[in-house]
Every structure is written in C-alpha cells, then in structure tokens.
Design a protein around this motif. Structure first.
Motif, short mmCIF file in Angstrom:
data_model
loop_
_atom_site.label_atom_id
_atom_site.label_comp_id
_atom_site.label_asym_id
_atom_site.label_seq_id
_atom_site.Cartn_x
_atom_site.Cartn_y
_atom_site.Cartn_z
N ALA A 155 0.82 -1.21 0.00
CA ALA A 155 0.00 0.00 0.00
C ALA A 155 0.86 1.26 0.00
O ALA A 155 0.52 2.25 -0.66
N ARG A 156 1.95 1.25 0.75
CA ARG A 156 2.82 2.43 0.80
C ARG A 156 3.69 2.47 -0.45
O ARG A 156 4.27 1.46 -0.86
N THR A 157 3.80 3.65 -1.02
CA THR A 157 4.52 3.81 -2.28
C THR A 157 5.97 4.18 -2.03
O THR A 157 6.26 5.19 -1.38
N ASN A 158 6.87 3.34 -2.52
CA ASN A 158 8.29 3.65 -2.53
C ASN A 158 8.92 2.86 -3.67
O ASN A 158 8.22 2.19 -4.44
N ALA A 159 10.23 2.93 -3.79
CA ALA A 159 10.90 2.27 -4.91
C ALA A 159 10.72 0.76 -4.89
O ALA A 159 10.49 0.12 -5.93
N VAL A 160 10.79 0.16 -3.70
CA VAL A 160 10.68 -1.29 -3.59
C VAL A 160 9.25 -1.75 -3.92
O VAL A 160 9.04 -2.69 -4.70
N TYR A 219 -6.39 -7.79 -10.12
CA TYR A 219 -7.31 -7.41 -9.05
C TYR A 219 -6.61 -6.58 -7.97
O TYR A 219 -7.26 -5.79 -7.29
N MET A 220 -5.30 -6.76 -7.84
CA MET A 220 -4.55 -5.98 -6.86
C MET A 220 -4.67 -4.49 -7.13
O MET A 220 -4.74 -3.68 -6.19
N GLY A 261 -8.80 1.13 -3.91
CA GLY A 261 -9.75 1.19 -2.81
C GLY A 261 -9.11 1.59 -1.50
O GLY A 261 -9.72 2.31 -0.69
N LEU A 262 -7.88 1.18 -1.28
CA LEU A 262 -7.18 1.54 -0.05
C LEU A 262 -6.89 3.04 0.01
O LEU A 262 -6.74 3.60 1.12
N GLN A 263 -6.79 3.67 -1.14
CA GLN A 263 -6.56 5.11 -1.13
C GLN A 263 -7.75 5.87 -0.58
O GLN A 263 -7.60 7.02 -0.12
N THR A 305 -15.35 -2.26 -3.42
CA THR A 305 -14.28 -2.83 -4.24
C THR A 305 -14.40 -4.35 -4.31
O THR A 305 -14.22 -4.95 -5.38
N PHE A 306 -14.71 -4.98 -3.18
CA PHE A 306 -14.91 -6.44 -3.18
C PHE A 306 -16.02 -6.84 -4.15
O PHE A 306 -15.87 -7.80 -4.91
N LEU A 307 -17.11 -6.11 -4.11
CA LEU A 307 -18.24 -6.46 -4.97
C LEU A 307 -17.89 -6.30 -6.44
O LEU A 307 -18.20 -7.16 -7.27
#
Length: 325
Positions: A128-133, A204-205, A211-213, A245-247
């Motif tokens: 969820a967290r955005t970084n290079a990895v 789906y990811m 959705g997590l945003q 999002t699940f639906l």
C-alpha cells in the motif's frame, strides 16, 4: 354600422386566439431548448459515433443474431434451416455435457475467484505504501496480466509436462509417483485454475490499491492511537471501506471465469473426460465441431442471461449499501 359590427366581430374573435398562442409558447420554448442542447452536444455525439457504430455492429448486432439463430436449427452447412422455437433451449438444458460444463464452470469460478481475490488483497495491503521497492514489486506482480493467455498456457504446458516438466523435476525428489497434472480428471481442472489465479491476482490488486486510497487515514491513525492492532484495524475499518471494491472485483472475476477459456483450448481441449470442459468451450464445440449453431446460440443466451442477472444483482446490492444509513 357595418364597420362597428366588423370591429365587434374582430374583438370577439381575438380572445379565442389567445389560448392557442399561450399553449404554443411552452412547446416552442421546449423545442428551442432541445435544439440548443443538441447543438451544444453535437461535437460529443460525433466523437462517440465511431464507438457507437462499432458497439451496434459487433455487440448488439451480434446479440440480435444469436437470439435469432437460437430459434432455428441447422446441423450441416448445406442443410435447410428449420424453425424450432425454444426447442434449442430445451435441448441445451437436457444435454448432460452442458450440465457438466456448468458444474465445472461453477467450481472453476469459485476456485479461481476466492484465491485470486484473497491474494490480490494481501498484495495490496503489503504494497500500500509507495516507494521504490513496492513500485517494483507491484510491476512484477502485474506482469502476468500483460502476457496473453495463450502464451501463458504454453508456458505452463512446459511446467505441467509429465515426468520432464519443471514441476515434476522438483516434486519428483519428494514423491515416488508423479501425478499427470493435465491428464488426470481429478486434478486437471485444478491445474487450469492455477494459471488463472497466477494471471489475474495482479490485475485485481490494482483495484484494491485504489480502494485503499479511499480509506481515511485519520480514522486508522485514531484507531492505532486507541490501541487497535493491525487485525482489528483491518476487520473493523479497512474491510468495511473495501466492500464496494470487493463487490466490483467479484463481478469481474466471475466474468473472467466464464470468458477466459484460451488455456482450455491450448492445454486440455475440455478433457480428460470433459473434466475441464467449461461453458464457453461447450459453445465452441457445438458451433464449430458439431455445427449446431442453434444449440450454441441457445447456450450463449442462457449464459448471457445468467451473467446479466448476476451483474444486476451485484450492482443493486452495491447501490442499496451506498444508499443505506
């Protein structure tokens, strides 16, 4: 005297014309508003015209042709066309091969949707967290989506080859007897499911990441300060926020379970013993191999009706949840 009579007649005739003028004025105003709105929207309609033509010819036109073909029967290319009404639908419903394909498709849908959605949620929570990895890992997980299903099936064909495949090479060190992954009716469908899960989980990811945003960070931070653990925050805050999002992903996964049969063509051709025969492959067999276009069209209509009903029910449930207290 005559001039006064004429004036009286004119004065009597004038009030009668007033209701006509007053009733025509609103209609004229509506027409002017419609013309102005159409003129303003004309560039948008012109831009949409190619897509509308394509949609009419290749979607709605094809659906109409399927509906018409379902009412007729022709078993060979040179055989006369015979009107049979709903007999094709009855024949499809009474066909054990169609029933078996429906059962296989239900097992396939459940066996691919649940693991792929679960993995997609797990990947989204971990990245969820955005970084290079995490950006690199997201790209790696999304990479299978870019591979065509036919190419992915050819890749897994070398993995599932009995005795010499990559999977048997490693499992052979642990098991004395190696299974035939694509030749055993008991496990062939499971092998097909593995390909679908591998290919769709990254797709789906993306929806779960989006959705997590939308999950409020202040709420999760407040829960963390109040002593809520990671699983409590997931259960009581994150998962309820991800219900739409699940639906949506469930509907997409169900549609993919019905429409993705390229791997069945490449790997098993519906075998062994029809254990991997899915509904769309059954339709292909009836139309191409048996040249029973009417029966194939009837099976298509039944599948389309089931998918439309499931989609309408899913989005109605979503609308009720969003409109609720």
């Amino acid at each position: 005297m005559r001039s006064s009579l004429r004036r009286g007649e004119m004065s009597l005739a004038e009030p009668a014309a007033l209701p006509v003028a007053t009733s025509a004025a609103p209609r004229l105003h509506v027409l002017k508003r419609f013309a102005a709105g159409f003129k303003a929207s004309l560039p948008a309609y012109l831009l949409l015209l190619p897509s509308l033509i394509f949609l009419a010819l290749f979607t709605y036109g094809a659906m109409g042709r399927v509906f018409i073909d379902a009412l007729y029967q022709r078993t060979t290319p040179k055989a006369p066309v015979r009107f049979v009404g709903l007999d094709n639908v009855s024949a499809v419903l009474a066909d054990p091969a169609f029933t078996g394909a429906v059962v296989n498709n239900l097992i396939y849908a459940v066996g691919t949707a649940i693991p792929s959605i679960g993995l997609a949620l797990l990947f989204a929570l971990a990245l969820a967290r955005t970084n290079a990895v995490t950006s690199a890992l997201r790209a790696a997980l999304f990479l299978p989506v870019l591979i065509p299903m036919v190419a992915a099936s050819a890749l897994f064909l070398f993995i599932f080859l009995p005795n010499v495949g990559l999977l048997d090479y490693y499992i052979g060190r642990l098991l004395p007897v190696l299974p035939n992954w694509l030749g055993d009716p008991d496990i062939a469908l499971s092998a097909i499911m593995v390909i679908t899960i591998w290919k769709n989980a990254g797709y789906y990811m993306l929806f779960f990441l989006a959705g997590l945003q939308a999950v409020p960070e202040d709420v999760t931070e407040a829960a963390h300060l109040d002593g809520a653990g990671p699983f409590q925050r997931l259960r009581y805050i994150i998962l309820p926020e991800l219900k739409p999002t699940f639906l949506f992903v469930t509907v997409i996964a169900t549609l993919n379970a019905v429409t993705q049969v390229d791997h069945v063509f490449v790997l098993t051709q519906g075998g062994p013993s029809n254990s991997t025969n899915l509904v769309l492959f059954y339709i292909y067999q009836q139309a191409v191999e048996h040249y029973d276009v009417g029966k194939a069209s009837a099976a298509t209509l039944l599948t389309l009706a089931a998918l439309m009903g499931l989609t309408a029910l899913s989005f109605r449930t979503l609308a009720n949840r969003e409109g609720g207290p």
